[in-house]
Write an enzyme that holds these catalytic residues in place. Structure first.
Site, PDB file in Angstrom:
ATOM      1  N   CYS A   1     140.843 102.805  16.570  1.00  0.00           N
ATOM      2  CA  CYS A   1     140.076 102.677  15.404  1.00  0.00           C
ATOM      3  C   CYS A   1     138.452 102.104  14.508  1.00  0.00           C
ATOM      4  CB  CYS A   1     140.956 102.410  13.694  1.00  0.00           C
ATOM      5  SG  CYS A   1     140.629 103.273  11.758  1.00  0.00           S
TER       6      CYS A   1
ATOM      7  N   ASP B   1     143.046 114.585  13.819  1.00  0.00           N
ATOM      8  CA  ASP B   1     142.077 113.913  13.495  1.00  0.00           C
ATOM      9  C   ASP B   1     141.189 114.068  13.255  1.00  0.00           C
ATOM     10  OD1 ASP B   1     141.085 110.900  12.933  1.00  0.00           O
ATOM     11  OD2 ASP B   1     141.498 110.592  14.643  1.00  0.00           O
TER      12      ASP B   1
ATOM     13  N   HIS C   1     145.990 110.306  14.408  1.00  0.00           N
ATOM     14  CA  HIS C   1     145.720 109.026  14.241  1.00  0.00           C
ATOM     15  C   HIS C   1     145.988 108.395  14.049  1.00  0.00           C
ATOM     16  CE1 HIS C   1     141.356 107.198  13.303  1.00  0.00           C
ATOM     17  NE2 HIS C   1     142.814 106.198  12.621  1.00  0.00           N
TER      18      HIS C   1
END
Length: 304
Positions: A194, A242, A273
């Site tokens: 991330c 995502d 995600h």
């Protein structure tokens, strides 16, 4: 050279996609906790209450330990490093294989956390790498504020309060420190998740001669001015569900092709995600394992 692939996640998802999307907004600070829970309450899902869905999405780090910090095959310590262009001093979690003799060295991998500090999941990722023979170092961007506070909401707020450019420079300093460590060779990789995926792309662009292999998990690219410096090699992991991150990939891939950068990109079908994070219901075991084995093979290829 580029390769592209799409895998299918066969894990049955009982939580509606809207809930995953809202959690992504919440986790990235676009909505607050109250709004997130209020939206969950609007869902009408048989057998799933707001509490059930919310608790499934919010991390439970007790689930994330795959390698015990007491495992005799590794030695973990907390170390400080100078960061003159960042916050002055940084700190992180260093994990070294105990099989290394006093004079032996091993390739190094910098491990970069998400947008909420050095939580238990990221520490475990560092331990997993050490079990594979790497010297792993996971800096904590929150160290100027005392470190990860023990819960993600507070950690997210703390990280958001810090100067973004100084955080970036802290990770640059951490990479340089790790590269010079007396237990590491001259080979350095980076893996991040991330926000850490963004930092992995950022370091590949900012330190193209220092970073020998970068593995961003669902990370956005560095700024346009830096992207042209990326040469790779990179191994990029994306989740099909995502939209926020995936929207940045087509233009980034054009730059990588123009740079003649070495990269591989994989999209994991139906994955969310954060699919590698085994502390929430976004975790996709088969996809996470496949991505991880690819990551290990990539590092062993380029850091040996």
């Amino acid at each position: 050279m580029a390769t592209s692939a799409k895998e299918t996640n066969t894990t049955t998802i009982s939580i509606p996609q809207e809930a995953f999307d809202w959690y992504d907004e919440y986790a990235h600070g676009d909505i607050d906790r109250r709004t997130f829970l209020s939206r969950l309450a609007s869902l009408s899902v048989a057998g799933l209450s707001v509490g059930v869905i919310g608790s499934a999405l919010i991390p439970d780090y007790a689930k994330a330990e795959q390698v015990s910090f007491n495992d005799p095959a590794i030695k973990a310590t907390y170390e400080e490093f100078p960061s003159p262009k960042g916050h002055g001093t940084g700190s992180g979690y260093l994990v070294v294989p105990t099989q290394l003799s006093e004079k032996e060295t091993a390739p190094a991998v910098l491990v970069v956390h998400e947008n909420r500090g050095l939580n238990p999941y990221i520490k475990d990722v560092a331990r997993r790498l050490a079990m594979e023979g790497f010297v792993a170092f996971a800096p904590d961007a929150l160290s100027p504020l005392g470190g990860y506070p023990g819960n993600d909401d507070e950690g997210r707020a703390m990280q958001k309060s810090l100067d973004r450019e100084k955080i970036e420079q802290d990770f640059v300093a951490a990479a340089r420190w790790l590269d010079k460590h007396d237990k590491t060779t001259d080979k350095l990789g980076v893996v991040g998740f991330c926000f850490g995926g963004y930092i992995s792309n950022f370091l590949a662009a900012s330190l193209p001669t220092l970073i020998d292999a970068a593995v961003p998990f669902y990370g956005t690219p560095a700024s346009e001015g830096l992207q042209e410096q990326v040469k790779g090699p990179l191994l990029l992991h994306f989740a099909e569900n995502d939209k926020r991150v995936n929207a940045t990939w087509p233009e980034y891939e054009k730059v990588l092709k123009a740079n003649k950068a070495t990269y591989q990109a994989h999209v994991y079908g139906k994955a969310q995600h954060g699919f590698h994070n085994d502390s929430t219901s976004r975790y996709s075991p088969k996809d996470a394992e496949l991505a991880w084995q690819r990551t290990l093979a990539f590092f062993k290829q380029h850091l040996s």
